[in-house]
Write an enzyme that holds these catalytic residues in place. Structure first.
Site, short mmCIF file in Angstrom:
data_model
loop_
_atom_site.label_atom_id
_atom_site.label_comp_id
_atom_site.label_asym_id
_atom_site.label_seq_id
_atom_site.Cartn_x
_atom_site.Cartn_y
_atom_site.Cartn_z
N THR A 98 0.87 -1.18 0.00
CA THR A 98 0.00 0.00 0.00
C THR A 98 0.90 1.22 0.00
O THR A 98 1.61 1.47 0.98
CB THR A 98 -0.89 0.02 1.26
OG1 THR A 98 -1.65 -1.19 1.30
CG2 THR A 98 -1.83 1.21 1.24
N LYS A 173 -7.94 1.81 -3.10
CA LYS A 173 -7.63 1.37 -1.73
C LYS A 173 -7.73 2.54 -0.74
O LYS A 173 -8.36 2.43 0.31
CB LYS A 173 -6.22 0.77 -1.73
CG LYS A 173 -5.56 0.62 -0.39
CD LYS A 173 -5.67 -0.74 0.18
CE LYS A 173 -5.12 -0.79 1.60
NZ LYS A 173 -5.40 -1.97 2.31
N LYS A 248 -1.56 4.97 8.70
CA LYS A 248 -0.73 5.02 7.48
C LYS A 248 -1.61 5.28 6.25
O LYS A 248 -1.32 6.15 5.43
CB LYS A 248 0.01 3.69 7.31
CG LYS A 248 0.74 3.61 5.98
CD LYS A 248 1.20 2.20 5.62
CE LYS A 248 1.61 2.18 4.15
NZ LYS A 248 2.07 0.88 3.68
P1 NAD Z 1 5.71 -6.31 7.11
O1 NAD Z 1 6.56 -5.23 7.70
O2 NAD Z 1 5.33 -7.47 7.95
O3 NAD Z 1 6.43 -6.89 5.78
C1 NAD Z 1 7.23 -6.14 4.91
C2 NAD Z 1 8.51 -6.92 4.69
O4 NAD Z 1 9.33 -6.27 3.71
C3 NAD Z 1 9.37 -7.04 5.97
O5 NAD Z 1 9.49 -8.40 6.32
C4 NAD Z 1 10.72 -6.42 5.55
O6 NAD Z 1 11.83 -7.10 6.10
C5 NAD Z 1 10.66 -6.58 4.04
N1 NAD Z 1 11.57 -5.68 3.33
C6 NAD Z 1 11.75 -4.35 3.49
N2 NAD Z 1 12.68 -3.90 2.63
C7 NAD Z 1 13.09 -4.97 1.90
C8 NAD Z 1 14.05 -5.16 0.87
N3 NAD Z 1 14.78 -4.14 0.41
N4 NAD Z 1 14.22 -6.40 0.34
C9 NAD Z 1 13.49 -7.43 0.82
N5 NAD Z 1 12.56 -7.32 1.82
C10 NAD Z 1 12.38 -6.11 2.35
O7 NAD Z 1 4.42 -5.58 6.50
P2 NAD Z 1 3.04 -6.28 6.08
O8 NAD Z 1 2.08 -6.22 7.21
O9 NAD Z 1 3.33 -7.58 5.42
O10 NAD Z 1 2.51 -5.20 5.01
C11 NAD Z 1 3.08 -5.12 3.72
C12 NAD Z 1 2.29 -4.10 2.92
O11 NAD Z 1 0.94 -4.50 2.85
C13 NAD Z 1 2.30 -2.69 3.53
O12 NAD Z 1 2.40 -1.74 2.49
C14 NAD Z 1 0.96 -2.61 4.25
O13 NAD Z 1 0.47 -1.29 4.35
C15 NAD Z 1 0.09 -3.45 3.34
N6 NAD Z 1 -1.06 -4.08 4.00
C16 NAD Z 1 -0.92 -4.69 5.20
C17 NAD Z 1 -2.03 -5.27 5.81
C18 NAD Z 1 -1.92 -5.96 7.15
O14 NAD Z 1 -2.96 -6.26 7.75
N7 NAD Z 1 -0.71 -6.26 7.66
C19 NAD Z 1 -3.29 -5.22 5.18
C20 NAD Z 1 -3.40 -4.62 3.92
C21 NAD Z 1 -2.27 -4.05 3.35
#
Ligand code: NAD
Length: 303
Positions: A98, A173, A248
């Site tokens: 997102t 979204k 966010k």
């Molecule tokens: P998260 O922090 O658990 O996962 C993101 C991952 O990206 C982390 O594990 C991090 O280590 C990895 N990362 C960062 N930089 C990197 C790089 N250069 N190379 C490889 N890996 C890298 O976050 P999440 O909860 O999985 O959310 C991910 C996205 O989805 C966000 O944008 C969030 O807003 C969106 N989202 C989350 C939810 C939710 O309920 N968690 C729901 C809808 C949307």
């Protein structure tokens, strides 16, 4: 079977990549966190040495990263090569993070300039949706790229909507989540007002859920325990959808409000309210916990 590179194996990306493996695809993944790489390996994902290594032989690259700056950084530029420079020409890049609409369009334009194709495909449905392959995908990009991506997205989700051109998945979204943030505050304020007026939670729920106040924030995410037994209020506001994520997403909505100049007073106010909520204990609570802030900040009428 499609050769997929999956970069970002966190709360959402880990289970999403695992569902692609279950659907019979070859998935090479990478995350910066060693423990997440180990968990993904257990789920059948082949772990690459780096993001660049993951994409080198992929037909499709999916990113699921925290924010826009991470997406733009991993995509890379000619001066600081990243995934775009490492992938084979014509690779389909799908970003499911997102991020802001303008950042999303910039990422897609960079992908196209590097000889690739790009879709934005953010999701709703949370970690449970990611685990159960019941996510909703909102997709922006060209028709033929969308049709190519559709079976992959359907392996991770239940609903896949093509919203239009580049960035319009992200637009859908943030518009949806702006409705949600505002309506959750409205429902919470109404319950606190009802309490003060002597109205029981159940009576207000029975009326509003069958009247014009009916909405998801009331009938699914009811902010008081009782009327909807599955709502986070019944488990001490464990998320659900955490206050930090709502804050966010409303920040991204506010960014778009600024850019477009629309008169979105409630959108801005919801952003301020959830910003404050997420700066405190609300960060890790379900966003319906905003009712406790409203109650705590209400003036005692008997003083
Ligand atoms: P998260 O922090 O658990 O996962 C993101 C991952 O990206 C982390 O594990 C991090 O280590 C990895 N990362 C960062 N930089 C990197 C790089 N250069 N190379 C490889 N890996 C890298 O976050 P999440 O909860 O999985 O959310 C991910 C996205 O989805 C966000 O944008 C969030 O807003 C969106 N989202 C989350 C939810 C939710 O309920 N968690 C729901 C809808 C949307």
């Amino acid at each position: 079977m499609t050769a997929i590179a999956f970069v970002g194996l966190g709360h959402m990306g880990g289970p999403m990549a695992a569902n692609l493996v279950k659907a019979g695809h070859e998935v090479r993944g990478f995350d910066l966190v060693p423990e997440l790489r180990d968990a993904a390996r257990t789920a059948g994902i082949e772990i690459a040495e780096s993001g660049l290594d993951a994409v080198a032989s992929a037909d499709v690259v999916i990113t699921m990263l925290p924010a826009g700056r991470h997406v733009l950084a991993v995509y890379g530029t000619d001066d600081a090569p990243g995934l775009l420079q490492a992938a084979r020409p014509g690779t389909l890049f799908i970003d499911s993070s997102t991020i802001a609409v303008d950042e999303s369009r910039l990422a897609a334009a960079s992908a196209v300039a590097a000889g690739h194709r790009a879709l934005d495909a953010p999701v709703s449905g949370g970690v449970v949706g990611a685990e159960n392959a019941t996510l909703a995908f909102m997709v922006g990009g060209a028709d033929d790229d969308f049709e190519e991506a559709r079976p992959l997205l359907e392996a991770m989700g239940r609903r896949v909507v093509h919203c239009g051109g580049s960035g319009l998945g992200q637009a859908a979204k943030i518009c949806n989540n702006m409705i949600l943030g505002i309506s959750q505050i409205a429902v919470a304020e109404a319950f606190v007002l009802g309490e003060r007026l002597g109205l029981s939670h159940q009576a207000l729920f029975d009326v509003a859920s069958n009247a014009s106040g009916q909405c998801w924030a009331l009938t699914t995410n009811c902010p008081v325990p009782g009327p909807v037994p599955t709502s986070p209020a019944n488990r001490d506001y464990q998320p659900g959808f955490a206050g930090a994520l709502m804050s966010k997403d409303l920040g991204l909505a506010e960014q778009a409000i600024e850019l477009t100049g629309i008169d979105a007073k409630l959108g801005r106010l919801a952003r301020a309210i959830y910003g404050e909520f997420a700066d405190g204990p609300g960060a890790g609570e379900d966003f319906s916990g905003i009712i406790n802030t409203i109650r705590a900040q209400s003036v005692d009428a008997n003083r």
